[in-house]
Scaffold this motif. Structure first.
Motif, PDB file in Angstrom:
ATOM      1  N   THR A   1     -10.669  -1.434  13.067  1.00 30.36           N
ATOM      2  CA  THR A   1     -10.014  -0.555  14.030  1.00 30.36           C
ATOM      3  C   THR A   1      -9.580  -1.464  15.175  1.00 30.36           C
ATOM      4  N   LEU A   2      -8.276  -1.659  15.293  1.00 34.42           N
ATOM      5  CA  LEU A   2      -7.741  -2.615  16.253  1.00 34.42           C
ATOM      6  C   LEU A   2      -6.647  -1.980  17.086  1.00 34.42           C
ATOM      7  N   ALA A   3      -6.556  -2.410  18.338  1.00 35.91           N
ATOM      8  CA  ALA A   3      -5.473  -1.974  19.220  1.00 35.91           C
ATOM      9  C   ALA A   3      -4.525  -3.144  19.426  1.00 35.91           C
ATOM     10  N   CYS A   4      -3.254  -2.852  19.534  1.00 40.22           N
ATOM     11  CA  CYS A   4      -2.236  -3.866  19.770  1.00 40.22           C
ATOM     12  C   CYS A   4      -2.475  -4.510  21.145  1.00 40.22           C
ATOM     13  N   LEU A   5      -2.479  -5.841  21.173  1.00 42.82           N
ATOM     14  CA  LEU A   5      -2.671  -6.552  22.437  1.00 42.82           C
ATOM     15  C   LEU A   5      -1.458  -6.437  23.346  1.00 42.82           C
ATOM     16  N   ARG A   6      -0.317  -6.099  22.781  1.00 44.17           N
ATOM     17  CA  ARG A   6       0.915  -6.001  23.553  1.00 44.17           C
ATOM     18  C   ARG A   6       1.058  -4.629  24.217  1.00 44.17           C
ATOM     19  N   CYS A   7       0.873  -3.524  23.427  1.00 39.71           N
ATOM     20  CA  CYS A   7       1.156  -2.194  23.983  1.00 39.71           C
ATOM     21  C   CYS A   7      -0.028  -1.227  23.919  1.00 39.71           C
ATOM     22  N   GLY A   8      -1.135  -1.617  23.251  1.00 33.95           N
ATOM     23  CA  GLY A   8      -2.328  -0.776  23.202  1.00 33.95           C
ATOM     24  C   GLY A   8      -2.348   0.260  22.093  1.00 33.95           C
ATOM     25  N   THR A   9      -1.267   0.391  21.322  1.00 35.13           N
ATOM     26  CA  THR A   9      -1.216   1.333  20.204  1.00 35.13           C
ATOM     27  C   THR A   9      -2.129   0.834  19.086  1.00 35.13           C
ATOM     28  N   GLY A  10      -2.732   1.751  18.329  1.00 32.47           N
ATOM     29  CA  GLY A  10      -3.582   1.353  17.216  1.00 32.47           C
ATOM     30  C   GLY A  10      -2.781   0.654  16.126  1.00 32.47           C
ATOM     31  N   LEU A  11      -3.291  -0.486  15.640  1.00 34.19           N
ATOM     32  CA  LEU A  11      -2.621  -1.219  14.580  1.00 34.19           C
ATOM     33  C   LEU A  11      -2.864  -0.533  13.237  1.00 34.19           C
ATOM     34  N   SER A  12      -1.874  -0.585  12.359  1.00 36.86           N
ATOM     35  CA  SER A  12      -1.970  -0.006  11.021  1.00 36.86           C
ATOM     36  C   SER A  12      -2.151  -1.119  10.006  1.00 36.86           C
ATOM     37  N   PHE A  13      -3.087  -0.940   9.071  1.00 42.38           N
ATOM     38  CA  PHE A  13      -3.273  -1.896   7.992  1.00 42.38           C
ATOM     39  C   PHE A  13      -2.047  -1.838   7.095  1.00 42.38           C
ATOM     40  N   VAL A  14      -1.451  -3.006   6.799  1.00 36.44           N
ATOM     41  CA  VAL A  14      -0.276  -3.066   5.943  1.00 36.44           C
ATOM     42  C   VAL A  14      -0.706  -3.414   4.524  1.00 36.44           C
ATOM     43  N   ARG A  15      -1.282  -4.596   4.341  1.00 37.43           N
ATOM     44  CA  ARG A  15      -1.787  -5.002   3.030  1.00 37.43           C
ATOM     45  C   ARG A  15      -2.465  -6.356   3.143  1.00 37.43           C
ATOM     46  N   ARG A  16      -3.162  -6.740   2.082  1.00 37.25           N
ATOM     47  CA  ARG A  16      -3.742  -8.072   1.996  1.00 37.25           C
ATOM     48  C   ARG A  16      -2.686  -8.974   1.363  1.00 37.25           C
TER      49      ARG A  16
END
Length: 107
Positions: free
Chosen positions: A49-64
């Motif tokens: 569970t991560l927040a974007c360091l630039r805008c604070g929006t939650g990051l979405s898992f894309v893929r491995r």
């Protein structure tokens, strides 16, 4: 019933499926089940569970992803050239707000 679009992530949901393969949201808009794990993760792994360091929006898992370091030799030696590359696994996350992409070592 035709092909539908996920109400949460916008991914196409194929005929006959009741949940989005990418985020687990039901085709009716119901939230993902607590035990839902995206196909891109190995069994037993969970997303960060991560927040974007630039805008604070939650990051979405894309893929491995598996990225390689080094060059491939052209021509007949192409397959041999692959032996000399370093391949590392990374989990890729993207911000739906600003588009920032982050890589983390696959754990």
């Amino acid at each position: 019933m035709g092909r539908e679009t996920c109400k949460t992530c916008g991914e196409a949901v194929e005929n006959g499926y009741t949940i989005c393969w990418k985020c687990g949201t039901g085709v009716d808009g119901s939230p993902p089940a607590a035990e839902f794990v995206p196909d891109a993760l190995a069994p037993g792994e969970t997303q960060r569970t991560l927040a974007c360091l630039r805008c604070g929006t939650g990051l979405s898992f894309v893929r491995r992803m598996k990225l390689h370091e080094g060059s491939l030799l052209p021509g007949l030696l192409l397959d041999v050239g692959k032996l000399f590359t370093n391949r590392e696994g990374f989990d890729t996350y993207a911000c739906p707000g600003c588009g920032k992409v982050e890589f983390f070592l696959a754990g």
